[in-house]
Motif scaffolding. Structure first.
Motif, PDB file in Angstrom:
ATOM      1  N   LEU A  64      11.162  -0.484   6.503  1.00 14.92           N
ATOM      2  CA  LEU A  64      10.943  -1.311   5.347  1.00 14.92           C
ATOM      3  C   LEU A  64      10.993  -3.259   5.344  1.00 14.92           C
ATOM      4  CD1 LEU A  64      14.532  -0.188   3.115  1.00 14.92           C
ATOM      5  CD2 LEU A  64      11.343  -0.352   3.199  1.00 14.92           C
ATOM      6  N   GLU A  68       7.043  -4.793   4.336  1.00 10.46           N
ATOM      7  CA  GLU A  68       7.466  -4.861   3.240  1.00 10.46           C
ATOM      8  C   GLU A  68       6.213  -6.451   2.736  1.00 10.46           C
ATOM      9  OE1 GLU A  68      11.021  -6.808   2.042  1.00 10.46           O
ATOM     10  OE2 GLU A  68      11.011  -7.700   3.818  1.00 10.46           O
ATOM     11  N   ARG A 153       7.446  -1.359  -2.664  1.00 12.86           N
ATOM     12  CA  ARG A 153       8.714  -0.610  -2.375  1.00 12.86           C
ATOM     13  C   ARG A 153       8.406   1.040  -2.484  1.00 12.86           C
ATOM     14  NH1 ARG A 153      11.662  -3.269   0.395  1.00 12.86           N
ATOM     15  NH2 ARG A 153      13.386  -4.504  -0.190  1.00 12.86           N
ATOM     16  N   GLN A 156       5.824   2.020  -0.675  1.00 15.18           N
ATOM     17  CA  GLN A 156       6.572   1.424   1.274  1.00 15.18           C
ATOM     18  C   GLN A 156       7.169   3.550   1.203  1.00 15.18           C
ATOM     19  OE1 GLN A 156       9.211  -1.609   0.852  1.00 15.18           O
ATOM     20  NE2 GLN A 156       9.220  -1.747   3.206  1.00 15.18           N
TER      21      GLN A 156
END
Length: 375
Positions: A64, A68, A153, A156
């Motif tokens: 993450l 990001e 998010r 991802q």
């Protein structure tokens, strides 16, 4: 010219390339014994729409952090303009996704194999379609592409799920190497074209008026998402014209009739009819598919024949708007697409995605803009 770079030789090289970063993350999870099997991994990834780094295993937290950041070329003003366009035409964008972009992706006879296998091995078609629509909303909702935003998010999570699917399918023994690598870079680029270029084309066929600047802004949002989702820079289209050339090359290379594409198209039509209220809109998704895709692709997918008389006399007459619209089918289709889009979104809001999955989520500002009721 943009179309000169999307050659068969160039694209074929990317049919055998996956996503090294995400693939290594998934391999580490299994290597460290943190996930006992692929199904457990999938449940872990989808239990919460908002991934919280400090509650996840170390490989996921590291993934993450590494994925990001937005690219240096991301333009906040273009992103804001893309969000504004979605705020104005969101229901039509959802209809374009359901009746244009998604069935077009099913026409790619090699790429559709992984979608078909995934629907049998890991989830059901309705749930997967809902998650695709959720990503559309997450990316283009206000602030979705800001740091930590729902769009980042969501991208991802989908990228990591792609890696899990690659692992699952390659372990299943059901994959044919002639199809290329599962969820390869060419297919990822094609998916980006579906969410951006194909949705814009569909929106215009549904009567939306989009300036060149608005189209460019919408595409820019998805180009940012493509970066976050691990597309190789070499297959990331540079602008809308380049993306159109890519879409045409993929259609030339891969669009063929297949039982898998036809089965998934039937499931898509069934879901649209399932989530819209009553039977007033039954058959409309198929009619709109033919309108957006054209007869050749619709025939590949065995989309049922259109029945415009029924649909123009049904929902529009109910609204008292048919009398002055039936003489101009394009205006009637535009009104019908907006109405159908709102009812489709409302139906997804109320539909139960399953005990371990959050409900379909739409920010309050978009609900007000679209006049959509929900939870």
């Amino acid at each position: 010219m943009h179309d000169t770079r999307w050659t068969d030789e160039f694209l074929e090289g990317f049919r055998h390339k996956g996503d090294p970063l995400a693939d290594e993350t998934v391999k580490n999870l299994f290597r460290q014994g943190q996930v006992e099997n692929a199904n457990a991994l999938m449940k872990q990834l989808i239990r919460n729409d908002q991934l919280v780094p400090d509650t996840l295993p170390t490989p996921l937290r590291e993934y993450l952090v590494r994925t990001e950041r937005l690219p240096s070329w991301a333009d906040p003003e273009l992103i804001r303009r893309g969000e504004a366009l979605f705020g104005r035409y969101g229901p039509q964008a959802v209809v374009s996704l359901f009746c244009g972009a998604l069935p077009a992706s099913y026409a790619a006879a090699k790429g559709v194999q992984v979608i078909h296998l995934t629907s049998r091995l890991a989830t059901n078609p309705f749930r997967r379609i809902m998650e695709t629509a959720q990503m559309l909303v997450d990316v283009l909702a206000p602030g979705g592409l800001e740091p930590g935003g729902t769009g980042i998010r969501s991208a991802q999570k989908v990228r990591l799920m792609h890696a899990a699917v690659r692992h699952l399918i390659l372990q299943s023994g059901e994959w044919n190497p002639e199809w290329g690598h599962p969820i390869n870079q060419e297919d990822l680029a094609g998916t980006l074209a579906d969410f951006s270029y194909a949705v814009v084309v569909g929106m215009e066929k549904l009567g939306c008026t989009l300036s060149t600047g608005e189209q460019d802004a919408y595409f820019h949002c998805w180009r940012v998402v493509g970066h976050v989702m691990g597309l190789d820079p070499a297959v990331l289209p540079t602008d809308m014209e380049d993306c159109a050339a890519l879409a045409q090359a993929i259609q030339r290379r891969h669009f063929r009739a297949s039982p898998e594409g036809q089965e998934l198209t039937r499931a898509l039509i069934q879901m649209a009819e399932h989530v819209t209220p009553g039977d007033l809109f039954d058959g409309l998704a198929a009619s709109l598919m033919r309108h957006i895709l054209g007869e050749e692709i619709a025939e590949m997918l065995k989309v049922p024949p259109a029945d415009w008389t029924r649909h123009l006399l049904g929902p529009l007459a109910l609204l008292g708007k048919a009398s002055d619209e039936l003489g101009d089918r394009s205006r009637a289709v535009a009104k019908l697409a907006e109405l159908f889009g709102r009812k489709l979104v409302e139906g997804m809001v109320w539909m139960n995605r399953g005990a371990e999955r959050p409900p379909f989520r739409i920010p309050h500002t978009l609900r007000e803009s679209w006049n959509v009721e929900g939870r």
